[in-house]
Design a protein around this motif. Structure first.
Motif, mmCIF file in Angstrom:
data_model
loop_
_atom_site.group_PDB
_atom_site.id
_atom_site.type_symbol
_atom_site.label_atom_id
_atom_site.label_comp_id
_atom_site.label_asym_id
_atom_site.label_seq_id
_atom_site.Cartn_x
_atom_site.Cartn_y
_atom_site.Cartn_z
ATOM 1 N N UNK A 74 0.861 -1.180 0.000
ATOM 2 C CA UNK A 74 0.000 0.000 0.000
ATOM 3 C C UNK A 74 0.900 1.232 0.000
ATOM 4 N N UNK A 75 0.716 2.094 -0.985
ATOM 5 C CA UNK A 75 1.571 3.265 -1.162
ATOM 6 C C UNK A 75 0.725 4.515 -0.969
ATOM 7 N N UNK A 76 1.164 5.370 -0.058
ATOM 8 C CA UNK A 76 0.453 6.621 0.210
ATOM 9 C C UNK A 76 1.422 7.780 0.008
ATOM 10 N N UNK A 77 1.086 8.658 -0.944
ATOM 11 C CA UNK A 77 1.881 9.850 -1.223
ATOM 12 C C UNK A 77 1.296 11.031 -0.468
ATOM 13 N N UNK A 78 2.165 11.930 -0.032
ATOM 14 C CA UNK A 78 1.695 13.086 0.733
ATOM 15 C C UNK A 78 2.469 14.324 0.294
ATOM 16 N N UNK A 79 1.743 15.411 -0.009
ATOM 17 C CA UNK A 79 2.374 16.662 -0.391
ATOM 18 C C UNK A 79 1.346 17.782 -0.293
ATOM 19 N N UNK A 80 1.849 19.011 -0.147
ATOM 20 C CA UNK A 80 0.942 20.153 -0.185
ATOM 21 C C UNK A 80 0.522 20.494 -1.612
ATOM 22 N N UNK A 81 1.285 20.042 -2.577
ATOM 23 C CA UNK A 81 1.049 20.376 -3.982
ATOM 24 C C UNK A 81 0.428 19.176 -4.685
ATOM 25 N N UNK A 82 -0.779 19.363 -5.241
ATOM 26 C CA UNK A 82 -1.462 18.271 -5.935
ATOM 27 C C UNK A 82 -0.667 17.795 -7.150
ATOM 28 N N UNK A 83 -0.026 18.722 -7.864
ATOM 29 C CA UNK A 83 0.692 18.311 -9.061
ATOM 30 C C UNK A 83 1.913 17.459 -8.716
ATOM 31 N N UNK A 84 2.517 17.684 -7.576
ATOM 32 C CA UNK A 84 3.616 16.821 -7.153
ATOM 33 C C UNK A 84 3.128 15.393 -6.929
ATOM 34 N N UNK A 85 1.938 15.250 -6.379
ATOM 35 C CA UNK A 85 1.369 13.911 -6.185
ATOM 36 C C UNK A 85 1.243 13.190 -7.518
#
Length: 1197
Positions: free
Chosen positions: A282-293
Motif C-alpha cells: 500500500x503506497x500513500x503519497x503526501x504533499x501540499x502540492x497536488x501536481x507533485x502527487x
C-alpha cells in the motif's frame, strides 16, 4: 509538414480531448460548507472551504466514458472553493488528475485554477454575514479568556483589514475557478499550455481574435489524436501548440517529467518506492502540492513497463474519499498535507504493509522486510549517470536553472533577418529551413523580440521549447534504463509459461486450479541474489495479469504493452545493442518529432453564434454558448461498437473503479462490501495456493516434477498470508491502534483475559507452571511471549505470532478464539468491517483451517535470533533404568543453526531444561558419560527426547546401545541422529529414520536374509539420496547427516556391505564390529610395508595406502571415546568428504587379511562388486560435502 488532420464528427476515442469543464461557485445555491475538507471553524470564513459545482461541461457525454459530474468536480477542486481578497490575491496554479474506468482504461484531467472577482451580491452578502458571525463568536470567546490567550486567537478583534478578514465596503472578494480539459492520453505539456493561453485571453485587456467558443470547439472536435509515431500542431488562443505520440516500437506516452520526480525524492528513494509498487504494497503519497502527487505517481507507474498497476490508483483523494485509506487491498493514493500538519495527524488504520512517501520532505518510509531491487547499487549508479548527462540534480530538493542541452544549438542567438535573407538567396538546406519555420512561428507567437502581452520574449520561448525537449529526452532515457532491466530479468519468461488449455473458455473455467507459470523453474535459473525479490514479485497481481495476457494471446489479440515487450525481446535476440545506443535512439526519435511537425490540425474558426454572444470582459471567464459546443451526431458509433464486440477484454479487477469516486453513503457501503468479498476470495486463493505448493514440494521430494525453489516460495506465500491477515484486521478500524492492527487486537484481547490464561502461548502450556533451567534460573511458561517479542517491532511480533501459530497448526483456532469477544470487536471496528461480517468471517477461518493438513517449520526457520527453551529427557531401557543413577551424562544438541554446547546432567536426573538461541530443526545429539571407575559406571539408553517448549515440536534420538567402558563397543560418547516426530506417532518405530539399530553378528540365518543383491541395492539407494540432496536448491536440501548416518544412510549401507561373508570366531557369534577388521587391515599393511612383504600382495605402496593409514591412526588418536561404531562412522564420513573412500575400499579388498577374515562368497572378495561400489561412490565426488561439527569434533583432518 505532411498535411493537415481533422476528426470532425469522428468518435471521441480519436479526438485529442473528451471534455472541457468549468468548475466554480454556483451563485444560485450560494455558499455551502465543504464538510469533507475537515476545516477548523475557528478559522475566518474566508479561510474555509466551500462546495464547488460543475458550472459547464461540453460535450454532454461520450459513448465510452460518460461524464461523472461529482467525481470531476471533486478532482478539479479537491479542497473545494477558496476565497481571498485583494490583500492576498493568489497566482493561478495548475494540477492534473486521472480517472480509472471499469474496463481498465484511464482518462487524464488537466486543471488550471485562477481567482475571479465575485460579482454576485448573494455570495458577497453571505461571506459578509459569516465573517460578522465569526467575529461575534471570537469576541465572546476572547472575553472569557486571559488577555494573553485572547491575543493568540485566530481572527481576534483588532485585525480588521488584515489578511483573512473581509469588509465589502473596502475589500474586493475573489473566488477560485477551474478550467479543465479531459483527454484520453497524458498530454500534460500541450494541455497545460492550452489552458494557460485560454486564461491569458480572459485576463487580457485585448479581446482574442475569435470568441473562446471557437478555440474550445476546435480542441474538442477538430483536433485529433496524433497518429502513433507522429507529431501534431494545433492552435491555442495565443499561438501554436505541439504534441507528439510514440510509435509502435517505442515506450508508451509519458509526458510527466520524470526528472522532477527524481529531484523531489532522490534516486535511491525512487528505486525503493518502485520496489514497493512492484511488490504491491500500500503506497500513500503526501504533499501540499497536488501536481507533485501526480508527478510522482505517474512517474512511478510509467517505470513499471511492461507491467501495469492492477489495484486502486487515485493519486489525488479529497476529504470525502479518505475512507479509502482503510481499503484492505493494495493501493497507490495521494493526499494533500495541510499547512503545519504532522505525520502523526494522519489517521491511518494500520501501517504493517504501508509505504509512506512524504514528497515535500523528500523521504520514503517503506515496510519491513522489503527485499532490494536486483542489482540495486548498479541501477542507482546508472540512473545518476543519466541525470548527470542532462545536468539534472541527482540530490533531493535541488533545482537548477534551466539550461539548454549540450547537443542543442542556442537558437535564440540567431538573427531572424539574416536567416530570412539566406532563404531568399537559396543558401539554406532542409534542416535550416525547419529551424527557420520554428523561429518564424515563435516570432509570430511572441511578437518578435519585443515583450508580448504575456511577458514572453523570443529567447524565453526558445528556452522553454529546449527545456521541454530536454525533459522529453530525459524521460525516455530514464524509462529505458528500467525497461532494459526488466528485459534482462524476464528475457526468457516465455519458456516458463504453461499452455495447458485447449481453448479460451476451458482456460477461464479452470484458471484458479492451474498454474500458468512455472515459478520454481524460473527462480532456479535466476541469480541467487535476485530470488528474494523475484519470488515476491511472481506472486503479485501485475505479474499474474502479465502471464494471463500471454496465455490469452493464443486465442485473442495481445495487449499492446505485452506485444511491445515481446517485440523488444525478439529484437534483442536478433541484434545486440549497447544499452546506451538504445537510449540515444529512443531520445532521437522524440527529438525528431518535436523539431519537425508531421501534421497540422484545423485552425480555430468563427462559429455560428448568436449576436451578442462571445463578448470579452477582461478578468471574467464568459458564459459559453452551449449550442455551438455540442456535437449533433456520431457516425462512427456503430463501427466502434462492433469493434468493441469483436475484441476480447480480460479483466482481473474485482473493484468497480468508477464507484470509488462516489462519496455517497450507499456507494461507500457497496465499496466496503466489495472489499469484504475480495478479502474472502483472496484468503481462499492463498490457502489453496499454499496447499498446492506444499503438494508440489512433496512430489519433487519423491522424484516427480522438476526444479524447485519451494523453500523460498513457501516463505513468500507465508509472507503473503501475514500481509492478508494484517489487511483484514485493519479493515474498518475505528482508530489507529499501532503499526500492526492484528498485534493491537491480540494485546487488547490478552488484557481482557482471565489471569493465567494466555491465548498467545496457551496451546503449549497449561497455567503458569514453573520449571528450572540447568543453570538454576526459572522458566515461567506464561511469560514466553515476552521472550519471543524482545527486540522485535509490532509488525515483526505479529508475523512471529502467525508463523508460530501456523507451525503449531493452531492459527485458525487462535483466531477463532480471538473473534469470540463480540464486545471488543464492536468497540474496535466500524459496522462495515470484515471482522463483523459473521458469515464471511466463518468462511475465512475455515479456509485457514485447511492449512492444518500440512506441516510447516516457518517459525523455526525464519525467526532464528529468538531464544528458545528446550527440554531434554533421557529414556533408559526399562529393565536397566536403575543404572542411570551411577553415571553423570551430558548432552550437546545440534541443529541447522548451531549447537547448544555441552550441558551436564546431574546424577539421578533424566530430565533437564536449557535455553539458547534458536537451533533450527534439530539434527544430531551428542550423548556421553563421564569417565569414571566402577562396575556400575555404565548405562543402556533407549533414546533421548528433545522438546521445543515454544513450538511444541518433539525430536526423538534413538540409541539402543550401551554407554560405558567394558560393555558394547566401549563407547563413552555417541552421536545420535534424530528427526522430528509427528504428533501421535512417537512410538511408531517403523517410520523412523534416525540412528540405525545395532547390528548383530552375521550368522547363517542373517546371511540368508542379507543377500548380496539387496546390499548393493542399499548402497545405490543411499548414494542416490545423496545425489538428489545436492541437486536440490540449497534452501531445500534438508539434513545431510541423516542421509549419511541415519537409517538407510551411507554408513549403515557400507557397514552391511562389509559385514557380508564376515567370519567370526567369537563364541555365540555376537558383537562383531567392522572397525576391528579395518584396524587390523591397516596394521597388516603397515607391518607388511616395514618388513618389505608387499611383493606377495597385489597392493602397491602409494598415496591411497598412506592416506588410509593416516586417517585410521588419527581417528584412533582422537581424545573422544566414541567407540568402535562411532569410529567407523567417522571413517566413512571423512572418506566421503575428502573423496578417498573409493580409493580405500580396493585396498581393503586386496589386503592379505581379507582372505583370512571373509568367506569366499563375501562381497568384499568379489572384484566386480567392489568395482561397482567404487563407481557408485565416485558419483559423489562432484559434490562438496560439509560435515556437522558434532561428527568430526576432536579430529584434525
Amino acid at each position: 509538414m505532411n498535411g493537415s488532420a481533422a476528426v470532425t464528427g469522428g468518435p471521441a476515442s480519436c479526438r485529442f480531448a473528451h471534455y472541457f469543464v468549468v468548475c466554480g461557485v454556483d451563485t444560485e445555491t450560494g455558499l455551502e460548507p465543504d464538510d469533507g475538507a475537515g476545516e477548523n471553524f475557528e478559522q475566518s470564513p474566508i479561510r474555509r472551504s466551500f462546495k464547488s459545482k460543475v458550472l459547464v461541461h461540453h460535450p454532454e457525454s461520450t459513448d465510452r466514458h460518460p461524464f461523472n459530474k461529482d467525481a470531476i468536480n471533486m478532482l478539479c477542486m479537491p479542497r473545494g472553493l477558496s476565497f481571498c481578497t485583494q490583500a492576498e490575491r493568489l497566482d493561478p496554479r495548475f494540477h492534473s488528475f486521472t480517472i480509472a474506468f471499469d474496463d481498465g482504461t484511464r482518462s487524464y484531467g488537466f486543471v488550471h485554477t485562477f481567482y475571479e472577482e465575485v460579482t454576485s451580491p448573494q455570495i458577497i452578502t453571505a461571506m459578509q454575514t459569516l465573517c460578522q458571525m465569526h467575529h461575534v463568536d471570537m469576541d465572546s470567546l476572547a472575553s472569557s479568556l486571559e488577555e494573553s490567550d485572547a491575543e493568540s486567537l485566530p481572527g481576534a478583534p483588532g485585525c480588521l483589514g488584515c489578511v483573512g478578514t473581509f469588509d465589502p465596503t473596502r475589500d474586493t472578494l475573489y473566488v477560485s475557478k477551474a478550467l479543465c480539459l479531459i483527454t484520453p492520453l497524458p498530454f500534460l505539456q500541450a494541455s497545460q499550455r492550452f489552458l494557460a493561453q485560454l486564461h491569458q485571453a480572459v485576463t487580457s485587456q485585448t479581446a482574442p481574435p475569435l470568441p473562446l467558443e471557437s478555440y474550445i470547439h476546435n480542441i474538442l472536435y477538430e483536433v485529433p489524436l496524433p497518429p502513433p509515431g507522429r507529431s501534431l500542431r494545433f492552435h491555442g488562443v495565443q499561438g501554436p501548440i505541439v504534441c507528439q505520440r510514440p510509435g509502435p516500437g517505442e515506450l508508451p506516452l509519458a509526458d510527466y517529467p520524470l526528472g522532477e520526480a527524481f529531484s523531489l525524492l532522490g534516486v535511491e528513494n525512487m528505486v525503493k518506492l518502485l520496489t514497493c509498487v512492484l511488490l504491491e504494497t500500500q503506497v500513500l503519497l503526501c504533499s501540499q502540492d497536488y501536481q507533485r502527487l501526480m508527478t510522482v505517481a505517474e512517474g512511478i507507474t510509467t517505470l513499471l513497463f511492461p507491467f501495469q498497476w492492477q489495484h486502486i490508483y487515485l493519486p489525488i483523494i479529497s476529504g470525502p474519499l479518505h475512507h479509502l485509506l482503510h481499503a484492505p487491498v493494495p493501493f497507490l493514493m495521494g493526499i494533500q498535507r495541510k499547512d503545519g500538519a504532522q505525520r502523526s495527524s494522519l489517521h491511518l488504520p494500520h501501517e504493517a504493509n504501508l509505504c509512506f512517501v512524504d514528497i515535500d520532505k523528500h523521504c520514503v518510509e517503506y515496510p519491513e522486510d522489503i527485499p532490494q531491487f536486483p542489482d540495486q547499487t548498479e541501477l542507482i549508479q546508472e540512473l545518476n549517470e543519466v541525470l548527470l548527462r542532462f545536468e539534472h540534480p541527482a540530490q533531493v530538493g535541488l533545482t537548477t536553472k534551466p539550461s539548454a542541452s549540450p547537443d542543442s544549438p542556442r537558437l535564440s542567438s540567431l538573427v531572424l533577418e539574416d536567416l530570412m535573407e539566406d532563404r531568399q538567396n537559396g543558401n539554406l538546406g532542409g534542416e535550416e529551413l525547419e529551424v527557420l519555420e520554428r523561429l518564424q512561428a515563435l516570432a509570430r507567437r511572441c511578437g518578435g523580440e519585443k515583450g508580448s502581452e504575456g511577458g514572453k520574449t523570443l529567447g524565453l520561448a526558445f528556452e522553454e521549447e529546449e527545456e521541454e525537449l530536454k525533459a522529453a529526452k530525459l524521460n525516455v532515457q530514464l524509462r529505458e534504463v528500467f525497461a532494459t532491466r526488466f528485459t534482462a530479468m524476464f528475457g526468457r519468461y516465455e519458456e516458463f509459461v504453461i499452455h495447458g488449455a485447449l481453448d479460451l473458455e476451458s482456460w477461464l473455467n479452470n484458471r484458479e486450479g492451474t498454474f500458468s507459470f512455472d515459478k520454481g523453474s524460473f527462480l532456479a535459473v535466476q541469480p541467487a541474489a535476485h530470488r528474494n525479490f523475484l519470488s515476491r514479485f511472481l506472486e503479485t497481481s501485475m505479474f499474474s495479469s502479465f502471464v494471463d495476457g500471454k496465455v490469452i494471446s493464443c486465442w485473442a489479440d495481445r495487449e499492446p504493452l505485452q506485444q511491445l515487450f515481446d517485440s523488444r525481446l525478439q529484437r534483442g535476440r536478433r541484434i545486440s545493442l549497447n544499452p546506451f545506443c538504445l537510449f540515444v535512439i529512443a531520445a532521437q526519435a522524440v527529438e525528431r518529432r518535436l523539431l519537425k511537425v508531421d501534421h497540422m490540425a484545423i485552425h480555430p474558426h468563427l462559429l455560428d453564434m448568436r449576436i451578442g454572444q462571445g463578448r470579452h470582459h477582461p478578468g471574467y471567464f464568459p458564459k459559453l454558448q452551449a449550442d455551438v459546443l455540442e456535437q449533433t451526431g456520431n457516425p462512427m458509433r456503430r463501427f466502434r461498437a462492433l469493434q468493441l464486440q469483436t475484441k476480447h477484454i480480460f479483466l482481473r479487477r474485482n473493484l468497480h473503479q468508477s464507484r470509488l469516486l462516489d462519496p455517497s453513503p450507499q456507494a461507500v457501503t457497496h465499496t466496503h462490501r466489495e472489499f469484504v468479498d475480495g478479502l474472502l476470495n483472496e484468503c481462499r486463493l492463498k490457502t489453496k495456493r499454499m496447499l498446492m505448493e506444499r503438494m508440489e514440494k512433496e512430489n519433487v521430494e519423491l522424484g516427480h516434477g522438476g526444479a524447485s525453489i519451494s523453500g523460498l516460495q513457501e516463505n513468500t506465500l507465508i509472507y503473503g498470508l501475514c500481509d492478508l491477515l494484517e489487511r483484514t484486521w485493519g479493515h474498518g478500524l475505528q482508530m489507529k491502534q499501532g503499526k500492526s492492527a492484528l498485534w493491537s487486537h491480540l494485546v487488547h484481547h490478552q488484557h481482557r483475559l482471565i489471569v493465567g490464561v494466555d491465548l498467545l502461548v496457551h496451546s503449549g502450556y497449561n497455567g503458569t507452571d514453573q520449571r528450572t533451567f540447568h543453570d538454576g534460573t526459572a522458566l515461567l511458561r506464561g511469560s514466553l511471549l515476552q521472550d519471543i517479542s524482545d527486540g522485535l517491532s509490532e509488525v515483526a511480533q505479529a508475523r512471529a505470532w502467525i508463523h508460530l501459530a501456523l507451525e503449531k497448526k493452531m492459527l485458525s483456532q487462535h483466531l477463532k478464539e480471538l473473534l469470540t469477544h463480540q464486545e471488543l470487536l464492536r468497540q474496535l471496528y466500524k459496522p462495515h468491517a470484515f471482522l463483523l461480517c459473521e458469515e464471511e468471517r466463518e468462511q475465512f477461518l475455515f479456509h485457514l483451517l485447511s492449512l492444518n493438513t500440512v506441516d510447516y517449520l516457518c517459525f523455526t526457520r525464519v525467526f532464528t535470533s529468538i531464544c528458545i527453551p528446550y527440554r531434554v529427557v533421557i529414556i533408559p531401557m526399562k529393565k536397566l533404568s536403575i543404572a542411570m543413577a551411577t553415571v553423570s551424562p551430558w548432552v550437546c544438541v545440534s541443529g541447522e543453526l548451531g549447537d547448544s554446547g555441552v550441558i551436564q546432567i546431574p546424577k539421578n536426573t533424566q530430565e533437564i531444561f536449557f535455553q539458547c538461541k534458536n537451533l533450527g530443526r534439530l539434527s544430531t545429539l551428542q550423548l556421553g558419560v563421564q569417565e569414571t571407575t566402577g562396575l556400575l559406571a555404565k548405562c543402556l539408553v533407549d533414546s533421548v527426547m528433545v522438546y521445543n517448549e515454544i513450538t511444541g515440536h518433539t525430536y526423538r534420538f534413538p540409541c539402543g546401545r550401551w554407554l560405558g567402558k567394558g560393555v558394547g563397543d566401549g563407547s563413552l560418547e555417541r552421536v545420535l541422529v534424530g528427526q522430528l516426530v509427528s504428533p501421535g506417532v512417537e512410538e511408531d518405530a517403523g517410520r523412523w529414520t534416525g540412528t540405525p539399530p545395532e547390528l548383530a553378528s552375521p550368522s547363517q540365518s542373517v546371511r540368508a536374509v542379507l543377500g548380496s543383491l539387496g546390499m548393493q541395492e542399499d548402497m545405490r539407494e543411499a548414494a542416490n539420496n545423496l545425489v538428489k540432496h545436492f541437486h536440490k536448491p540449497e534452501q531445500e536440501r534438508g539434513n545431510l547427516t541423516v542421509l549419511l548416518c541415519g537409517e538407510g544412510g551411507l554408513v549403515l549401507a557400507l557397514e552391511k556391505f562389509l559385514l557380508h561373508g564376515f567370519k567370526s570366531g567369537r563364541l555365540f557369534q555376537r558383537n562383531v564390529f567392522v572397525w576391528d577388521f579395518v584396524e587390523k587391515a591397516v596394521v597388516s599393511m603397515e607391518t607388511a610395508d616395514q618388513m618389505g612383504d608387499l611383493h606377495g600382495s597385489t597392493l602397491t605402496k602409494g598415496p591411497p595406502c598412506d592416506s588410509l593409514c593416516h586417517y585410521i591412526n588419527a581417528i584412533n588418536g582422537s581424545p573422544r571415546n566414541i567407540g568402535k561404531e562411532g569410529k567407523f562412522q567417522l571413517f566413512v564420513c571423512l572418506g566421503i568428504r575428502d573423496r578417498l573412500l573409493s580409493q580405500w575400499l580396493p585396498l581393503l579388498a586386496e589386503c592379505s587379511l581379507t582372505a583370512r577374515t571373509y568367506e569366499d562368497g563375501a562381497l568384499l572378495r568379489d572384484r566386480a562388486a567392489v568395482h561397482s561400489l567404487c563407481r557408485i561412490l565416485q558419483t559423489l565426488h562432484e559434490f562438496s560435502i560439509t560435515l556437522e561439527a558434532a561428527l568430526i569434533k576432536g579430529v584434525d583432518l
